[in-house]
Design a protein around this motif. Structure first.
Motif, PDB file in Angstrom:
ATOM      1  N   UNK A  20       0.822  -1.213   0.000  1.00 27.53           N
ATOM      2  CA  UNK A  20       0.000   0.000   0.000  1.00 27.53           C
ATOM      3  C   UNK A  20       0.857   1.263   0.000  1.00 27.53           C
ATOM      4  N   UNK A  21       1.964   1.227   0.740  1.00 20.41           N
ATOM      5  CA  UNK A  21       2.829   2.399   0.857  1.00 20.41           C
ATOM      6  C   UNK A  21       3.846   2.497  -0.286  1.00 20.41           C
ATOM      7  N   UNK A  22       3.984   1.409  -1.046  1.00 22.51           N
ATOM      8  CA  UNK A  22       4.960   1.394  -2.123  1.00 22.51           C
ATOM      9  C   UNK A  22       6.394   1.280  -1.632  1.00 22.51           C
ATOM     10  N   UNK A  23       6.564   0.674  -0.454  1.00 26.51           N
ATOM     11  CA  UNK A  23       7.888   0.512   0.137  1.00 26.51           C
ATOM     12  C   UNK A  23       8.482  -0.832  -0.260  1.00 26.51           C
ATOM     13  N   UNK A  24       9.775  -0.853  -0.454  1.00 25.57           N
ATOM     14  CA  UNK A  24      10.493  -2.113  -0.612  1.00 25.57           C
ATOM     15  C   UNK A  24      11.019  -2.536   0.760  1.00 25.57           C
ATOM     16  N   UNK A  25      11.442  -3.764   0.854  1.00 19.65           N
ATOM     17  CA  UNK A  25      12.047  -4.241   2.103  1.00 19.65           C
ATOM     18  C   UNK A  25      13.284  -3.414   2.435  1.00 19.65           C
ATOM     19  N   UNK A  26      14.051  -3.068   1.425  1.00 20.74           N
ATOM     20  CA  UNK A  26      15.268  -2.295   1.637  1.00 20.74           C
ATOM     21  C   UNK A  26      14.947  -0.905   2.187  1.00 20.74           C
ATOM     22  N   UNK A  27      13.919  -0.273   1.634  1.00 22.46           N
ATOM     23  CA  UNK A  27      13.531   1.058   2.112  1.00 22.46           C
ATOM     24  C   UNK A  27      13.040   1.000   3.561  1.00 22.46           C
ATOM     25  N   UNK A  28      12.241  -0.025   3.865  1.00 21.28           N
ATOM     26  CA  UNK A  28      11.753  -0.159   5.237  1.00 21.28           C
ATOM     27  C   UNK A  28      12.917  -0.423   6.182  1.00 21.28           C
ATOM     28  N   UNK A  29      13.852  -1.239   5.760  1.00 19.21           N
ATOM     29  CA  UNK A  29      15.027  -1.519   6.589  1.00 19.21           C
ATOM     30  C   UNK A  29      15.773  -0.221   6.891  1.00 19.21           C
ATOM     31  N   UNK A  30      15.967   0.595   5.885  1.00 16.76           N
ATOM     32  CA  UNK A  30      16.671   1.868   6.069  1.00 16.76           C
ATOM     33  C   UNK A  30      15.910   2.769   7.046  1.00 16.76           C
ATOM     34  N   UNK A  31      14.595   2.880   6.862  1.00 18.95           N
ATOM     35  CA  UNK A  31      13.775   3.765   7.696  1.00 18.95           C
ATOM     36  C   UNK A  31      13.689   3.300   9.151  1.00 18.95           C
ATOM     37  N   UNK A  32      13.819   2.011   9.378  1.00 18.65           N
ATOM     38  CA  UNK A  32      13.658   1.463  10.731  1.00 18.65           C
ATOM     39  C   UNK A  32      14.977   1.125  11.401  1.00 18.65           C
ATOM     40  N   UNK A  33      16.086   1.286  10.687  1.00 16.03           N
ATOM     41  CA  UNK A  33      17.401   0.925  11.196  1.00 16.03           C
ATOM     42  C   UNK A  33      17.491  -0.567  11.516  1.00 16.03           C
ATOM     43  N   UNK A  36      17.904  -5.543   6.102  1.00 20.81           N
ATOM     44  CA  UNK A  36      16.958  -6.067   5.129  1.00 20.81           C
ATOM     45  C   UNK A  36      16.695  -7.539   5.417  1.00 20.81           C
ATOM     46  N   UNK A  37      17.696  -8.234   5.923  1.00 24.38           N
ATOM     47  CA  UNK A  37      17.533  -9.642   6.291  1.00 24.38           C
ATOM     48  C   UNK A  37      16.516  -9.829   7.398  1.00 24.38           C
ATOM     49  N   UNK A  38      16.506  -8.910   8.360  1.00 26.32           N
ATOM     50  CA  UNK A  38      15.537  -8.980   9.455  1.00 26.32           C
ATOM     51  C   UNK A  38      14.131  -8.745   8.926  1.00 26.32           C
ATOM     52  N   UNK A  39      13.959  -7.746   8.071  1.00 23.73           N
ATOM     53  CA  UNK A  39      12.648  -7.485   7.471  1.00 23.73           C
ATOM     54  C   UNK A  39      12.191  -8.715   6.694  1.00 23.73           C
ATOM     55  N   UNK A  40      13.103  -9.321   5.962  1.00 24.30           N
ATOM     56  CA  UNK A  40      12.784 -10.526   5.202  1.00 24.30           C
ATOM     57  C   UNK A  40      12.333 -11.664   6.127  1.00 24.30           C
ATOM     58  N   UNK A  46       9.784 -16.122   9.768  1.00 20.03           N
ATOM     59  CA  UNK A  46      10.910 -16.850  10.359  1.00 20.03           C
ATOM     60  C   UNK A  46      11.350 -16.269  11.693  1.00 20.03           C
ATOM     61  N   UNK A  47      10.924 -15.034  11.999  1.00 18.75           N
ATOM     62  CA  UNK A  47      11.388 -14.373  13.219  1.00 18.75           C
ATOM     63  C   UNK A  47      10.286 -13.472  13.762  1.00 18.75           C
ATOM     64  N   UNK A  48      10.121 -13.518  15.095  1.00 19.24           N
ATOM     65  CA  UNK A  48       9.176 -12.628  15.768  1.00 19.24           C
ATOM     66  C   UNK A  48       9.825 -11.262  15.932  1.00 19.24           C
ATOM     67  N   UNK A  49       9.115 -10.206  15.596  1.00 16.76           N
ATOM     68  CA  UNK A  49       9.674  -8.875  15.803  1.00 16.76           C
ATOM     69  C   UNK A  49       9.599  -8.466  17.269  1.00 16.76           C
ATOM     70  N   UNK A  50      10.535  -7.656  17.687  1.00 17.22           N
ATOM     71  CA  UNK A  50      10.490  -7.104  19.038  1.00 17.22           C
ATOM     72  C   UNK A  50       9.466  -5.976  19.065  1.00 17.22           C
ATOM     73  N   UNK A  51       9.082  -5.579  20.245  1.00 20.25           N
ATOM     74  CA  UNK A  51       8.154  -4.460  20.380  1.00 20.25           C
ATOM     75  C   UNK A  51       8.760  -3.195  19.768  1.00 20.25           C
ATOM     76  N   UNK A  54       8.377  -3.355  16.040  1.00 22.86           N
ATOM     77  CA  UNK A  54       6.991  -3.115  15.628  1.00 22.86           C
ATOM     78  C   UNK A  54       6.683  -1.619  15.660  1.00 22.86           C
ATOM     79  N   UNK A  55       7.093  -0.963  16.718  1.00 20.40           N
ATOM     80  CA  UNK A  55       6.861   0.482  16.838  1.00 20.40           C
ATOM     81  C   UNK A  55       7.579   1.235  15.724  1.00 20.40           C
ATOM     82  N   UNK A  56       8.829   0.888  15.456  1.00 20.97           N
ATOM     83  CA  UNK A  56       9.589   1.553  14.394  1.00 20.97           C
ATOM     84  C   UNK A  56       8.983   1.303  13.016  1.00 20.97           C
ATOM     85  N   UNK A  57       8.499   0.093  12.792  1.00 22.20           N
ATOM     86  CA  UNK A  57       7.865  -0.229  11.507  1.00 22.20           C
ATOM     87  C   UNK A  57       6.577   0.576  11.344  1.00 22.20           C
TER      88      UNK A  57
END
Length: 76
Positions: A20-33, A36-40, A46-51, A54-57
């Protein structure tokens, strides 16, 4: 709701929000610090996100946390 069910829902919602936002995994990784592997790993259930993740995303995607997380009717 089990952890696996929750992760399925989070992953599906994250994919929808990225599209919906037109974001790639790489862009989200950059914005959330996050890497890209974690976003993937989140997207591929494969992995539960930390709180913090989730807030940063949610902040990066300009959405509310409940748009990413479905707590369902069975919060204990």
């Amino acid at each position: 709701m089990t952890e696996a069910e929750w992760l399925d829902i989070f992953s599906d919602n994250l994919i929808d929000m990225l599209n919906e936002q037109g974001y790639s995994q790489e862009e989200l990784a950059y914005e959330t610090d996050l890497s890209q592997g974690t976003i993937s790993k989140y997207i591929n259930k494969k992995q539960m996100p930390s709180l913090k993740a989730i807030i940063n995303i949610a902040y990066a995607l300009d959405c509310s946390i409940d748009e990413l997380i479905d707590f369902g009717d069975t919060i204990l």
